[in-house]
Design a protein around this motif. Structure first.
Motif, PDB file in Angstrom:
ATOM      1  N   PHE A 186      -3.522   3.888 -10.767  1.00  0.00           N
ATOM      2  CA  PHE A 186      -4.040   3.839  -9.678  1.00  0.00           C
ATOM      3  C   PHE A 186      -4.317   2.388  -9.380  1.00  0.00           C
ATOM      4  O   PHE A 186      -5.326   1.889  -9.980  1.00  0.00           O
ATOM      5  N   PHE A 187      -3.709   2.005  -8.321  1.00  0.00           N
ATOM      6  CA  PHE A 187      -4.335   0.402  -7.996  1.00  0.00           C
ATOM      7  C   PHE A 187      -4.486   0.167  -6.483  1.00  0.00           C
ATOM      8  O   PHE A 187      -3.759   0.857  -5.497  1.00  0.00           O
ATOM      9  N   SER A 188      -5.055  -0.718  -6.273  1.00  0.00           N
ATOM     10  CA  SER A 188      -5.296  -1.519  -5.078  1.00  0.00           C
ATOM     11  C   SER A 188      -4.484  -2.392  -4.793  1.00  0.00           C
ATOM     12  O   SER A 188      -4.203  -3.251  -5.472  1.00  0.00           O
ATOM     13  N   THR A 189      -4.002  -2.676  -3.530  1.00  0.00           N
ATOM     14  CA  THR A 189      -3.236  -3.780  -3.289  1.00  0.00           C
ATOM     15  C   THR A 189      -3.298  -4.116  -1.360  1.00  0.00           C
ATOM     16  O   THR A 189      -3.658  -3.025  -0.746  1.00  0.00           O
ATOM     17  N   HIS A 190      -3.101  -5.372  -1.056  1.00  0.00           N
ATOM     18  CA  HIS A 190      -2.842  -5.541   0.245  1.00  0.00           C
ATOM     19  C   HIS A 190      -1.610  -5.872   0.508  1.00  0.00           C
ATOM     20  O   HIS A 190      -1.079  -6.097   1.595  1.00  0.00           O
ATOM     21  N   VAL A 191      -0.516  -5.679  -0.418  1.00  0.00           N
ATOM     22  CA  VAL A 191       0.808  -6.152  -0.291  1.00  0.00           C
ATOM     23  C   VAL A 191       1.464  -4.813   0.026  1.00  0.00           C
ATOM     24  O   VAL A 191       1.967  -4.247  -1.043  1.00  0.00           O
ATOM     25  N   LEU A 192       1.618  -4.412   1.354  1.00  0.00           N
ATOM     26  CA  LEU A 192       1.815  -3.030   1.771  1.00  0.00           C
ATOM     27  C   LEU A 192       3.352  -2.932   1.352  1.00  0.00           C
ATOM     28  O   LEU A 192       3.922  -1.873   1.145  1.00  0.00           O
ATOM     29  N   GLU A 193       4.289  -3.981   1.411  1.00  0.00           N
ATOM     30  CA  GLU A 193       5.534  -4.009   1.061  1.00  0.00           C
ATOM     31  C   GLU A 193       5.890  -3.225  -0.684  1.00  0.00           C
ATOM     32  O   GLU A 193       6.778  -2.739  -0.825  1.00  0.00           O
ATOM     33  N   VAL A 194       5.016  -3.992  -1.226  1.00  0.00           N
ATOM     34  CA  VAL A 194       5.212  -3.760  -2.703  1.00  0.00           C
ATOM     35  C   VAL A 194       4.551  -2.098  -2.813  1.00  0.00           C
ATOM     36  O   VAL A 194       5.282  -1.257  -3.504  1.00  0.00           O
ATOM     37  N   ALA A 195       3.507  -1.635  -2.250  1.00  0.00           N
ATOM     38  CA  ALA A 195       3.195  -0.388  -2.379  1.00  0.00           C
ATOM     39  C   ALA A 195       4.256   0.647  -1.812  1.00  0.00           C
ATOM     40  O   ALA A 195       4.462   1.697  -2.378  1.00  0.00           O
ATOM     41  N   GLU A 196       4.892   0.427  -0.809  1.00  0.00           N
ATOM     42  CA  GLU A 196       6.045   1.052  -0.345  1.00  0.00           C
ATOM     43  C   GLU A 196       7.030   1.358  -1.186  1.00  0.00           C
ATOM     44  O   GLU A 196       7.683   2.477  -1.282  1.00  0.00           O
ATOM     45  N   LYS A 197       7.229   0.165  -1.768  1.00  0.00           N
ATOM     46  CA  LYS A 197       8.655   0.343  -2.655  1.00  0.00           C
ATOM     47  C   LYS A 197       8.057   1.027  -4.012  1.00  0.00           C
ATOM     48  O   LYS A 197       8.932   1.774  -4.912  1.00  0.00           O
ATOM     49  N   LEU A 198       7.139   0.787  -4.527  1.00  0.00           N
ATOM     50  CA  LEU A 198       6.744   0.926  -5.765  1.00  0.00           C
ATOM     51  C   LEU A 198       6.014   2.293  -6.175  1.00  0.00           C
ATOM     52  O   LEU A 198       6.114   3.034  -7.283  1.00  0.00           O
ATOM     53  N   CYS A 199       5.269   2.554  -5.394  1.00  0.00           N
ATOM     54  CA  CYS A 199       4.421   3.800  -5.348  1.00  0.00           C
ATOM     55  C   CYS A 199       4.948   5.198  -4.947  1.00  0.00           C
ATOM     56  O   CYS A 199       5.623   5.381  -4.181  1.00  0.00           O
ATOM     57  N   ASP A 200       4.340   6.239  -5.574  1.00  0.00           N
ATOM     58  CA  ASP A 200       4.974   7.581  -5.279  1.00  0.00           C
ATOM     59  C   ASP A 200       4.016   8.075  -4.465  1.00  0.00           C
ATOM     60  O   ASP A 200       4.518   8.907  -3.425  1.00  0.00           O
ATOM     61  N   LYS A 201       2.740   7.988  -4.262  1.00  0.00           N
ATOM     62  CA  LYS A 201       1.613   8.296  -3.174  1.00  0.00           C
ATOM     63  C   LYS A 201       0.946   7.248  -3.003  1.00  0.00           C
ATOM     64  O   LYS A 201       0.789   6.342  -3.886  1.00  0.00           O
ATOM     65  N   VAL A 202       0.298   7.304  -1.687  1.00  0.00           N
ATOM     66  CA  VAL A 202      -0.792   6.297  -1.289  1.00  0.00           C
ATOM     67  C   VAL A 202      -1.827   7.057  -0.800  1.00  0.00           C
ATOM     68  O   VAL A 202      -1.798   7.991  -0.221  1.00  0.00           O
ATOM     69  N   ALA A 203      -2.853   6.352  -0.897  1.00  0.00           N
ATOM     70  CA  ALA A 203      -4.221   6.956   0.129  1.00  0.00           C
ATOM     71  C   ALA A 203      -4.764   5.430   0.787  1.00  0.00           C
ATOM     72  O   ALA A 203      -4.824   4.427   0.278  1.00  0.00           O
ATOM     73  N   VAL A 204      -4.946   5.682   2.012  1.00  0.00           N
ATOM     74  CA  VAL A 204      -5.630   4.622   2.789  1.00  0.00           C
ATOM     75  C   VAL A 204      -7.023   5.199   3.175  1.00  0.00           C
ATOM     76  O   VAL A 204      -7.376   6.097   3.443  1.00  0.00           O
ATOM     77  N   ILE A 205      -8.140   3.947   2.784  1.00  0.00           N
ATOM     78  CA  ILE A 205      -9.329   4.271   3.046  1.00  0.00           C
ATOM     79  C   ILE A 205     -10.060   3.278   3.991  1.00  0.00           C
ATOM     80  O   ILE A 205      -9.678   2.020   3.984  1.00  0.00           O
ATOM     81  N   LYS A 206     -11.048   3.741   5.093  1.00  0.00           N
ATOM     82  CA  LYS A 206     -11.347   2.912   5.907  1.00  0.00           C
ATOM     83  C   LYS A 206     -12.706   3.020   6.071  1.00  0.00           C
ATOM     84  O   LYS A 206     -13.351   4.377   6.152  1.00  0.00           O
ATOM     85  N   GLY A 207     -13.710   2.176   5.885  1.00  0.00           N
ATOM     86  CA  GLY A 207     -15.025   2.154   5.930  1.00  0.00           C
ATOM     87  C   GLY A 207     -15.769   3.297   4.913  1.00  0.00           C
ATOM     88  O   GLY A 207     -16.650   3.873   5.115  1.00  0.00           O
ATOM     89  N   GLY A 208     -14.985   3.358   3.882  1.00  0.00           N
ATOM     90  CA  GLY A 208     -15.592   4.351   2.640  1.00  0.00           C
ATOM     91  C   GLY A 208     -15.100   5.533   2.931  1.00  0.00           C
ATOM     92  O   GLY A 208     -15.152   6.612   2.136  1.00  0.00           O
ATOM     93  N   ASN A 209     -14.292   6.041   3.979  1.00  0.00           N
ATOM     94  CA  ASN A 209     -13.783   7.346   4.304  1.00  0.00           C
ATOM     95  C   ASN A 209     -12.264   7.363   4.085  1.00  0.00           C
ATOM     96  O   ASN A 209     -11.478   6.409   4.719  1.00  0.00           O
ATOM     97  N   LEU A 210     -11.710   8.359   3.392  1.00  0.00           N
ATOM     98  CA  LEU A 210     -10.325   8.544   3.322  1.00  0.00           C
ATOM     99  C   LEU A 210      -9.913   8.945   4.748  1.00  0.00           C
ATOM    100  O   LEU A 210     -10.077   9.882   5.256  1.00  0.00           O
ATOM    101  N   VAL A 211      -8.753   8.181   4.958  1.00  0.00           N
ATOM    102  CA  VAL A 211      -8.059   8.524   6.363  1.00  0.00           C
ATOM    103  C   VAL A 211      -6.809   9.269   6.299  1.00  0.00           C
ATOM    104  O   VAL A 211      -6.094   9.688   7.436  1.00  0.00           O
ATOM    105  N   ALA A 212      -6.132   8.875   5.393  1.00  0.00           N
ATOM    106  CA  ALA A 212      -4.673   9.370   4.751  1.00  0.00           C
ATOM    107  C   ALA A 212      -4.541   9.657   3.342  1.00  0.00           C
ATOM    108  O   ALA A 212      -4.624   8.590   2.746  1.00  0.00           O
ATOM    109  N   SER A 213      -3.512  10.182   2.997  1.00  0.00           N
ATOM    110  CA  SER A 213      -3.177  10.439   1.649  1.00  0.00           C
ATOM    111  C   SER A 213      -1.763  11.238   1.586  1.00  0.00           C
ATOM    112  O   SER A 213      -1.568  12.200   2.107  1.00  0.00           O
ATOM    113  N   GLY A 214      -1.048  10.924   0.545  1.00  0.00           N
ATOM    114  CA  GLY A 214       0.230  11.839   0.345  1.00  0.00           C
ATOM    115  C   GLY A 214       1.159  10.928  -0.254  1.00  0.00           C
ATOM    116  O   GLY A 214       1.002   9.800  -0.611  1.00  0.00           O
TER     117      GLY A 214
END
Length: 234
Positions: A186-214
């Motif tokens: 489970f890792f945080s990143t600002h490099v979205l190209e890496v996340a898109e290629k490497l991750c099986d799933k991602v979660a997006v958090i905004k202001g402490g709230n989960l806005v998307a995951s899958g």
């Protein structure tokens, strides 16, 4: 492997993480995306046991981080966003110190230290004081220390910052191999190209709230992950 149920963490009146729920299964590389201050580091530190939390539940390998903290720590590793480690130690002293904490045998630690030090090209610097290391070398040392006890779950906070391209490539391969062998990351990143290629799933958090995951495809839809993220942040 990791279940976060309704996690809430406050700092005074500020809600840093609000009712967050996520499930990271064995074999998954799970990316955690959000702007600075969104709650990523707070979440990771709560999982690692560095921060207490106000409500909710965190389970690692079926065990609660509150009621069984040592059992949880024994099967996890945490790589922070800034490698603040003991400058007065040499690299090898630090790695042996971590190996002692996790009761790794002499033969196992020697094998793993040798393998990863060669992989990250710091074997020639292990007898030098950590105080002489560059930021990138410290980051490599912290990564090796996190791998030395073969954890089932690794939390990483911006792990690629400060790494050279070859080390970045090596770390990506290590992450994939760990998960292919039943671990989870489970890792945080600002490099979205890496996340898109490497991750099986991602979660997006905004202001402490989960806005998307899958899965990456579910979150990004027909656009890139970067475009989808920017739309969510508007």
């Amino acid at each position: 492997m990791l279940k976060i149920n309704n996690l809430t963490k406050k700092f005074g009146d500020k809600v840093a993480v609000n009712n967050l729920s996520l499930h990271i299964a064995p074999g998954e590389i799970y990316g955690f995306i959000g702007h600075n201050g969104a709650g990523k580091t707070t979440t990771l530190k709560s999982i690692a046991g560095i921060l207490d939390y106000d409500s909710g539940e965190i389970l690692i390998d079926g065990k609660s981080t509150k009621s069984e903290p040592l059992a949880c720590k024994a099967v996890t590793a945490y790589i922070p966003d800034n490698p603040d480690i003991y400058d007065f130690m040499t690299g090898i002293q630090y790695l042996n110190f971590i190996a002692d904490v996790f009761k790794v045998s002499e033969s196992e630690r020697a094998s793993r230290i040798s393998e990863y030090a060669k992989m990250f090209e710091i074997e020639g610097s292990l007898n030098d004081s950590i105080g002489t290391y560059s930021h990138g070398m410290k980051q490599k040392l912290v990564i090796i220390s996190a791998l030395i006890h073969s954890p089932k779950l690794i939390m990483m906070d911006e792990p690629f910052v400060g790494l050279d391209p070859k080390a970045t490539h090596q770390l990506k391969q290590i992450m994939r191999n760990i998960c292919d062998n039943g671990g989870a990351i489970f890792f945080s990143t600002h490099v979205l190209e890496v996340a898109e290629k490497l991750c099986d799933k991602v979660a997006v958090i905004k202001g402490g709230n989960l806005v998307a995951s899958g899965t990456v495809d579910e979150v990004k839809g027909n656009s890139s992950l970067e475009d989808a993220f920017l739309e969510m942040e508007e």
